[in-house]
Write a protein that holds these residues in place. Sequence first.
Motif, PDB file in Angstrom:
ATOM      1  N   ASN A  13     -50.989  27.092 -10.150  1.00  0.00           N
ATOM      2  CA  ASN A  13     -51.966  26.574  -9.205  1.00  0.00           C
ATOM      3  C   ASN A  13     -51.312  26.390  -7.835  1.00  0.00           C
ATOM      4  OD1 ASN A  13     -52.775  25.515 -12.023  1.00  0.00           O
ATOM      5  ND2 ASN A  13     -54.645  25.307 -10.834  1.00  0.00           N
ATOM      6  N   ARG A  14     -51.956  26.908  -6.823  1.00  0.00           N
ATOM      7  CA  ARG A  14     -51.484  26.738  -5.452  1.00  0.00           C
ATOM      8  C   ARG A  14     -52.588  26.031  -4.676  1.00  0.00           C
ATOM      9  NH1 ARG A  14     -46.712  26.638  -6.065  1.00  0.00           N
ATOM     10  NH2 ARG A  14     -46.386  26.936  -3.817  1.00  0.00           N
ATOM     11  N   VAL A  15     -52.230  24.955  -3.987  1.00  0.00           N
ATOM     12  CA  VAL A  15     -53.212  24.097  -3.321  1.00  0.00           C
ATOM     13  C   VAL A  15     -52.877  23.944  -1.848  1.00  0.00           C
ATOM     14  CG1 VAL A  15     -54.303  21.813  -3.301  1.00  0.00           C
ATOM     15  CG2 VAL A  15     -53.559  22.815  -5.474  1.00  0.00           C
ATOM     16  N   ALA A  16     -53.914  23.969  -1.008  1.00  0.00           N
ATOM     17  CA  ALA A  16     -53.766  23.694   0.422  1.00  0.00           C
ATOM     18  C   ALA A  16     -54.664  22.518   0.787  1.00  0.00           C
ATOM     19  CB  ALA A  16     -54.138  24.920   1.248  1.00  0.00           C
ATOM     20  N   SER A  17     -54.088  21.497   1.385  1.00  0.00           N
ATOM     21  CA  SER A  17     -54.859  20.341   1.818  1.00  0.00           C
ATOM     22  C   SER A  17     -55.562  20.658   3.135  1.00  0.00           C
ATOM     23  CB  SER A  17     -53.921  19.131   1.997  1.00  0.00           C
ATOM     24  OG  SER A  17     -54.642  18.013   2.424  1.00  0.00           O
ATOM     25  N   VAL A  18     -56.862  20.357   3.207  1.00  0.00           N
ATOM     26  CA  VAL A  18     -57.656  20.644   4.403  1.00  0.00           C
ATOM     27  C   VAL A  18     -58.133  19.344   5.054  1.00  0.00           C
ATOM     28  CG1 VAL A  18     -59.677  21.855   5.324  1.00  0.00           C
ATOM     29  CG2 VAL A  18     -58.379  22.849   3.426  1.00  0.00           C
ATOM     30  N   ASN A  19     -58.869  18.513   4.289  1.00  0.00           N
ATOM     31  CA  ASN A  19     -59.341  17.206   4.760  1.00  0.00           C
ATOM     32  C   ASN A  19     -60.109  17.294   6.078  1.00  0.00           C
ATOM     33  OD1 ASN A  19     -58.436  15.395   2.680  1.00  0.00           O
ATOM     34  ND2 ASN A  19     -56.341  15.740   3.402  1.00  0.00           N
ATOM     35  N   ARG A  20     -61.157  18.121   6.045  1.00  0.00           N
ATOM     36  CA  ARG A  20     -62.005  18.270   7.230  1.00  0.00           C
ATOM     37  C   ARG A  20     -63.462  18.375   6.805  1.00  0.00           C
ATOM     38  NH1 ARG A  20     -59.535  22.997  10.892  1.00  0.00           N
ATOM     39  NH2 ARG A  20     -61.337  22.423  12.176  1.00  0.00           N
ATOM     40  N   SER A  21     -64.331  17.850   7.659  1.00  0.00           N
ATOM     41  CA  SER A  21     -65.767  17.970   7.427  1.00  0.00           C
ATOM     42  C   SER A  21     -66.198  19.413   7.608  1.00  0.00           C
ATOM     43  CB  SER A  21     -66.526  17.081   8.413  1.00  0.00           C
ATOM     44  OG  SER A  21     -67.919  17.357   8.374  1.00  0.00           O
ATOM     45  N   PHE A  22     -67.234  19.820   6.861  1.00  0.00           N
ATOM     46  CA  PHE A  22     -67.753  21.178   7.004  1.00  0.00           C
ATOM     47  C   PHE A  22     -68.182  21.448   8.449  1.00  0.00           C
ATOM     48  CE2 PHE A  22     -69.058  22.991   2.634  1.00  0.00           C
ATOM     49  CZ  PHE A  22     -67.884  22.515   2.063  1.00  0.00           C
ATOM     50  N   SER A  23     -68.573  20.414   9.169  1.00  0.00           N
ATOM     51  CA  SER A  23     -69.050  20.602  10.539  1.00  0.00           C
ATOM     52  C   SER A  23     -67.948  21.064  11.483  1.00  0.00           C
ATOM     53  CB  SER A  23     -69.663  19.297  11.065  1.00  0.00           C
ATOM     54  OG  SER A  23     -68.692  18.256  11.079  1.00  0.00           O
ATOM     55  N   SER A  24     -66.680  20.865  11.103  1.00  0.00           N
ATOM     56  CA  SER A  24     -65.562  21.266  11.966  1.00  0.00           C
ATOM     57  C   SER A  24     -64.783  22.446  11.383  1.00  0.00           C
ATOM     58  CB  SER A  24     -64.614  20.084  12.188  1.00  0.00           C
ATOM     59  OG  SER A  24     -64.025  19.670  10.961  1.00  0.00           O
ATOM     60  N   LEU A  25     -65.331  23.075  10.337  1.00  0.00           N
ATOM     61  CA  LEU A  25     -64.654  24.200   9.701  1.00  0.00           C
ATOM     62  C   LEU A  25     -65.206  25.527  10.208  1.00  0.00           C
ATOM     63  CD1 LEU A  25     -64.496  23.068   5.957  1.00  0.00           C
ATOM     64  CD2 LEU A  25     -62.556  23.312   7.519  1.00  0.00           C
ATOM     65  N   GLU A  26     -64.361  26.553  10.121  1.00  0.00           N
ATOM     66  CA  GLU A  26     -64.767  27.910  10.437  1.00  0.00           C
ATOM     67  C   GLU A  26     -64.427  28.818   9.260  1.00  0.00           C
ATOM     68  OE1 GLU A  26     -62.838  29.021  14.035  1.00  0.00           O
ATOM     69  OE2 GLU A  26     -63.934  27.559  15.272  1.00  0.00           O
ATOM     70  N   LYS A  27     -64.977  30.022   9.283  1.00  0.00           N
ATOM     71  CA  LYS A  27     -64.748  30.978   8.206  1.00  0.00           C
ATOM     72  C   LYS A  27     -63.264  31.204   7.946  1.00  0.00           C
ATOM     73  CE  LYS A  27     -65.702  35.788   6.904  1.00  0.00           C
ATOM     74  NZ  LYS A  27     -66.439  37.021   7.252  1.00  0.00           N
ATOM     75  N   ALA A  28     -62.476  31.293   9.017  1.00  0.00           N
ATOM     76  CA  ALA A  28     -61.042  31.554   8.875  1.00  0.00           C
ATOM     77  C   ALA A  28     -60.325  30.431   8.148  1.00  0.00           C
ATOM     78  CB  ALA A  28     -60.411  31.773  10.249  1.00  0.00           C
ATOM     79  N   ASN A  29     -60.849  29.193   8.242  1.00  0.00           N
ATOM     80  CA  ASN A  29     -60.230  28.082   7.521  1.00  0.00           C
ATOM     81  C   ASN A  29     -60.238  28.319   6.018  1.00  0.00           C
ATOM     82  OD1 ASN A  29     -61.865  26.097   9.928  1.00  0.00           O
ATOM     83  ND2 ASN A  29     -59.639  26.304   9.812  1.00  0.00           N
ATOM     84  N   LEU A  30     -61.246  29.030   5.542  1.00  0.00           N
ATOM     85  CA  LEU A  30     -61.330  29.344   4.122  1.00  0.00           C
ATOM     86  C   LEU A  30     -60.564  30.613   3.790  1.00  0.00           C
ATOM     87  CD1 LEU A  30     -65.120  28.665   3.363  1.00  0.00           C
ATOM     88  CD2 LEU A  30     -63.216  27.091   3.161  1.00  0.00           C
ATOM     89  N   THR A  31     -60.909  31.703   4.454  1.00  0.00           N
ATOM     90  CA  THR A  31     -60.371  33.004   4.060  1.00  0.00           C
ATOM     91  C   THR A  31     -58.860  33.106   4.250  1.00  0.00           C
ATOM     92  OG1 THR A  31     -60.968  33.876   6.239  1.00  0.00           O
ATOM     93  CG2 THR A  31     -62.565  34.162   4.450  1.00  0.00           C
ATOM     94  N   ASP A  32     -58.350  32.599   5.379  1.00  0.00           N
ATOM     95  CA  ASP A  32     -56.904  32.695   5.638  1.00  0.00           C
ATOM     96  C   ASP A  32     -56.108  31.880   4.629  1.00  0.00           C
ATOM     97  OD1 ASP A  32     -57.576  34.281   7.745  1.00  0.00           O
ATOM     98  OD2 ASP A  32     -57.036  32.847   9.315  1.00  0.00           O
TER      99      ASP A  32
END
Length: 248
Positions: free
Chosen positions: A57-76
Amino acid sequence: VDRGYDPRDFALLAFGGAGPLHACEMAKELGIKRVLVPPSPGVLSALGLAVADVRTNRVASVNRSFSSLEKANLTDNLERLRNEAAKILDEHSVRQENQSFIYSADVRYERQSYDVQVISDGLLAGNLIKLAEDFHSIHNNLYHYDMPEEVPFLVNLEVTGIGKRSKPNIKPSKSTKTEAKASGRRKIFFIEAGDFVEAAVYERVDLQSGNRFSGPALIDQFDTTTLVPPGFEVQVDEYQNMIIELGD
């Protein structure tokens, strides 16, 4: 139980060196009518470990509201995590054709203190709208409510890498109508009887598919002892599991 499941709707799996010794009495206390004792309960966990797929399992912490996210935050992030997981599987000599990956996100409502795991088609596509819809749906299935007017909060992204291992081919045995033969008898104190009760003793290695017998009984084997109190019926199935059921 916290999620609303009733233990009486399930069978109790007895494993470990001590599990089969207490399973029937525990099942009776919980209102469970069926106990399953596998052929080698004392080493069941070790057997599972020996045949389990390789997982990382590999995990990346994000801790951001969907309102401040962009597509690249997920795909990258997901691409980076997948490459890390694939590298670990490669180091375990897992061939690429035996590698697979599960993409998930830990999501919650902004003022919640817990999150839920969401596996969504929207992840790889970077589709936050689809991810939010799937989160609301999963939250409703788990807790029987959702708040679609609230903007979700992304806690973590996770990639699980799975390396498939070959599994043992466990073949069923033919059922026999021969009667199970006790190797001896032993007096056992049962609280419900308020006294010592004579119980039949069976050797697990001698039991065959189709054998049936009633408690009180003891089943001895190298890695555990199974106790069958009065009122329980035992049947050996085609995979050498003992199915122990509480009579009416």
